[in-house]
Write an enzyme that holds these catalytic residues in place. Structure first.
Site, short mmCIF file in Angstrom:
data_model
loop_
_atom_site.label_atom_id
_atom_site.label_comp_id
_atom_site.label_asym_id
_atom_site.label_seq_id
_atom_site.Cartn_x
_atom_site.Cartn_y
_atom_site.Cartn_z
N CYS A 1 -11.13 1.92 -14.33
CA CYS A 1 -12.15 2.97 -14.37
C CYS A 1 -13.16 2.71 -13.26
O CYS A 1 -13.15 1.66 -12.64
CB CYS A 1 -12.88 2.93 -15.71
SG CYS A 1 -11.75 3.00 -17.10
N ASN B 1 -15.38 -1.16 -17.78
CA ASN B 1 -14.04 -1.10 -17.18
C ASN B 1 -13.30 -2.33 -17.65
O ASN B 1 -13.82 -3.44 -17.53
CB ASN B 1 -14.17 -1.10 -15.66
CG ASN B 1 -12.82 -1.15 -14.96
OD1 ASN B 1 -11.81 -0.72 -15.53
ND2 ASN B 1 -12.80 -1.66 -13.75
N GLY B 2 -12.09 -2.14 -18.19
CA GLY B 2 -11.33 -3.30 -18.63
C GLY B 2 -10.76 -3.10 -20.02
O GLY B 2 -10.78 -1.98 -20.55
N GLU C 1 10.33 2.99 0.00
CA GLU C 1 8.96 3.48 0.17
C GLU C 1 8.94 5.01 0.30
O GLU C 1 8.08 5.67 -0.27
CB GLU C 1 8.32 2.80 1.39
CG GLU C 1 6.92 3.24 1.76
CD GLU C 1 5.88 3.04 0.66
OE1 GLU C 1 6.17 2.41 -0.36
OE2 GLU C 1 4.77 3.56 0.83
N LYS D 1 6.93 7.37 -2.27
CA LYS D 1 5.90 8.31 -1.81
C LYS D 1 6.21 9.70 -2.34
O LYS D 1 5.35 10.39 -2.86
CB LYS D 1 5.84 8.40 -0.28
CG LYS D 1 5.17 7.30 0.48
CD LYS D 1 3.68 7.20 0.32
CE LYS D 1 3.29 6.35 -0.86
NZ LYS D 1 3.07 4.95 -0.61
N GLU E 1 5.73 10.04 -6.25
CA GLU E 1 4.35 9.98 -6.78
C GLU E 1 3.51 11.18 -6.32
O GLU E 1 2.64 11.63 -7.03
CB GLU E 1 3.66 8.65 -6.46
CG GLU E 1 3.30 8.39 -5.03
CD GLU E 1 2.59 7.04 -4.83
OE1 GLU E 1 1.89 6.57 -5.73
OE2 GLU E 1 2.75 6.45 -3.75
N LYS F 1 -5.63 4.47 -8.53
CA LYS F 1 -5.56 3.75 -7.26
C LYS F 1 -5.44 2.25 -7.46
O LYS F 1 -4.64 1.60 -6.81
CB LYS F 1 -6.80 4.08 -6.42
CG LYS F 1 -6.80 3.44 -5.04
CD LYS F 1 -5.70 4.01 -4.16
CE LYS F 1 -5.65 3.37 -2.80
NZ LYS F 1 -4.35 3.61 -2.14
C1 AGP Z 1 1.40 3.27 -3.70
O1 AGP Z 1 1.48 4.52 -3.13
C2 AGP Z 1 1.02 3.18 -5.08
N1 AGP Z 1 0.15 4.13 -5.54
C3 AGP Z 1 1.13 1.84 -5.78
O2 AGP Z 1 2.50 1.58 -5.85
C4 AGP Z 1 0.39 0.63 -5.19
O3 AGP Z 1 0.95 0.27 -3.97
C5 AGP Z 1 0.46 -0.53 -6.21
O4 AGP Z 1 -0.19 -0.15 -7.37
C6 AGP Z 1 -0.11 -1.82 -5.68
O5 AGP Z 1 -1.47 -1.70 -5.37
P1 AGP Z 1 -2.23 -2.80 -4.52
O6 AGP Z 1 -1.62 -2.79 -3.17
O7 AGP Z 1 -3.65 -2.35 -4.53
O8 AGP Z 1 -2.02 -4.10 -5.21
#
Ligand code: AGP
Length: 616
Positions: free
Chosen positions: A2, A103-104, A489, A493, A496, A611
């Site tokens: 969060c 958050n957590g 990859e 992409k 998602e 994210k």
């Molecule tokens: C990538 O497009 C993703 N949204 C996801 O796979 C991301 O790379 C993954 O959660 C790892 O995140 P980080 O690099 O912040 O550890």
């Protein structure tokens, strides 16, 4: 998972909180809220939905908040309890004097909630977080920070927490254990947030909270205390990120802006590390271990890479680079698997975590597991002061700048570039590369940002192809060798961003199963740069065409053969085969982006994703 924010200062806090939450929305976006103290009363507004909805609510109902100068806010990604208004943060205690945003995950919240209810507390939400408000309430008979310290002593789990109380209306208390919080140190204003972009419009002077530190913010003063309540000095840092860097700069989406930023991000990442015809990583690697690490890098029998998602794909590419350049064996694991599989590790082990955010729970836990076994821990991170960075013996920072789009793009290419640089560096250190070879690799790496720029300047040529394929339900991505992780990859992409089904596969495995999927409805994206497996990959193009598949080839400029066979070909510049991923991934990022946009998807904030994945 969060976003947290707290503001105290000369400005009206409600607009600051709402606009900061917008910049944190990528951390979670199913519900949100703000609370402001004013004249001994708490004003709370929450909304089940995105920040835009909260903003409208503040505009119509928020007159009472308008005059307040101290408040907290939260944008949520649900873990306990549905994304409803009642479950949105901030959460109040029974009396309405204490408001918390959290958050957590509170692992022992069931027992705590049961006990607090037995003591007479009344709960209003299904969240684990609400126990914090009641625990603080139960101890609030003096300073707020003392009550917070007592409350968190009862909590099991990781968290970031911001708290306000009517008893001390011009004060915010914030604390972290395991999850990020950063304090912005302004002029007559202080701000605390779970991430830097929320702070940049107000100040670039920051203090990254360490685990267990409690910070007390007043408009003109910040007091930092350690877990034992001793006052400690702020570790003030000046950040180079500007507020504009964290905003869209006129592009329709952060993802497109970030794709186009890649040449700049690459240059920034290599700056100071590629010097003349050498790779210089001593400044990064030797800072914390005073040279002992060099010995370890020279002698370590192998390297273990841990990561998740896109960062894991960078790790798979890094394995091939480091094995080839340094002749050092490399294993790559999903951090979520590694941490539970009783790995063979010892005091000679060398582990490298890769993470854009530096906060991914599984990667962090995997690195801690490795460290507990005596391993030396290195990391590649994009966020300065992040948990993974702070817990590593040495960090190679990617200087990609803030990555806001949930889909990782510029973080990926900067990770790959750093892995190549690390491979060259290790190759020199371990005697696997001559000076001449190092100089050639450095020259290749140096040229790449221009090749990227040249490709991105022609990006509009991809749009008709995206138009042609955007409504297909399923895609297959194939590649061999270093192009196999790029196939993974490309598929990640696309799925998602556009919610189309996509699978990445090693091209050589096609005839062991996936070939059954190929028919006239199946676009097959083949990553086929001219390297030592090119011929083999061309065999797979033939097989796909023989079954009426629609082949989209990513190929090296001047490759007429592939152009004749494929339905569509996208060319990238010739480069050293080990560097080809830095170019072949670009068309795949754009393909995913344009298909996602055409399908009407929210490409910057895809459904169900966040994210930073800071929970398991
Ligand atoms: C990538 O497009 C993703 N949204 C996801 O796979 C991301 O790379 C993954 O959660 C790892 O995140 P980080 O690099 O912040 O550890």
């Amino acid at each position: 998972m969060c976003g947290l924010i707290g503001y105290v200062g000369d400005r009206q806090s409600a607009p600051v909180l709402v606009s900061a939450l917008k910049r944190l929305e990528y951390r979670g976006y199913d519900s949100c809220g703000i609370a402001v103290t004013l004249n001994g009363t708490m004003h709370l507004l929450r909304y089940a939905g995105r920040i835009g909805g909260l903003e409208e609510k503040v505009a119509t109902l928020g007159q009472a908040l308008a005059a307040g100068h101290c408040g907290i806010g939260h944008t949520r990604w649900a873990t306990h309890g549905r994304p409803t208004e009642a479950n949105a943060h901030p959460h109040a205690d029974c009396t309405g004097r204490v408001l918390v945003a959290h958050n957590g995950i509170i692992e022992n919240y069931v027992e705590l909630r049961r006990r607090l209810i037995a003591e007479g507390h009344i709960f209003h939400s299904e969240t684990d977080s609400e126990v914090l408000a009641h625990l603080i309430e139960a101890r609030l008979n003096g300073k707020l920070e003392d009550a917070v310290r007592g409350a968190i002593a009862e909590i099991e789990g990781v968290f970031g927490l911001v708290v306000i109380a009517t008893t001390e209306p011009s004060k915010i208390v914030a604390v972290r254990r395991g999850l990020p919080l950063v304090v912005g140190l302004g002029e007559h204003e202080m701000i605390v947030a779970s991430d830097v972009p929320a702070i940049l419009p107000y100040t670039r002077d920051v203090h990254f909270l360490a685990d267990g530190e409690i910070v007390v913010l007043r408009a003109d003063h910040v007091e930092l205390q350690d877990a034992a309540a001793r006052t400690i000095e702020c570790r003030r840092q000046h950040l180079e990120w500007t507020a504009e860097m964290a905003e869209k700069e006129g592009y329709p989406h952060f993802m497109l802006k970030e794709i186009l930023e890649q040449p700049r991000a690459l240059r920034d990442t290599l700056c100071g590390r590629v010097r003349g015809d050498r790779v210089v990583l001593e400044d990064d690697l030797c800072s914390r271990l005073n040279g002992a690490l060099t010995q370890r890098l020279r002698k370590a029998p192998r390297l273990q890479i841990l990561a998740c998602g896109t960062s894991l794909h960078a790790g798979l590419i890094g394995k091939l680079m480091i094995e080839s350049l340094a002749r050092m064996p490399v294993d790559v694991d999903y951090a979520s698997e590694f941490r539970y599989r009783n790995p063979v590790m010892g005091k000679n082990s060398l582990v490298l975590g890769i993470s854009q955010s530096g906060e991914t729970a599984d990667t962090l836990a995997g690195l801690r597991e490795a460290r507990d076994h005596g391993a030396v821990v290195l990391s590649i991170c994009n966020v300065v002061g992040s948990s993974i960075a702070r817990e590593s013996d040495a960090v190679l920072y990617t200087h990609a700048g803030p990555e806001i789009g949930v889909a990782s793009t510029k973080a990926f290419t900067t990770q790959v570039a750093l892995l190549f640089a690390l491979g060259v560096y290790l190759g020199g250190l371990r005697g696997a590369l001559s000076r001449q070879q190092i100089a050639e690799h450095v020259a290749g790496l140096d040229r790449l940002s221009e090749d990227m720029e040249r490709f991105l300047a022609t990006r509009k040529a991809i749009e008709p192809l995206c138009e042609r394929f955007h409504d297909h339900a399923s895609f297959l991505f194939l590649g061999r060798g270093i192009s196999y992780p790029i196939a993974l990859e490309g598929a990640l992409k696309l799925k998602e961003i556009s919610y189309a089904h996509a699978e990445g596969y090693p091209a050589g495995e096609m005839k062991h199963g996936p070939i059954a999927l190929i028919d006239a409805q199946m676009p097959v994206v083949v990553v086929a740069p001219q390297d030592h497996v090119y011929r083999k990959t061309m065999g797979n193009v033939e097989e796909a065409k023989g079954r009426d598949g629609k082949v989209i080839a990513i190929a090296t400029e001047g490759d007429n053969e592939v152009q004749e066979k494929a339905d569509e070909t996208i060319f990238v510049a010739p480069t050293h085969p080990l560097l080809s991923p830095l170019l072949t991934v670009l068309p795949l990022q754009l393909l995913a982006y344009h298909i996602g946009v055409r399908r009407g998807c929210d490409v910057d904030k895809p459904r169900n994703l966040a994210k930073s994945v800071t929970v398991e």
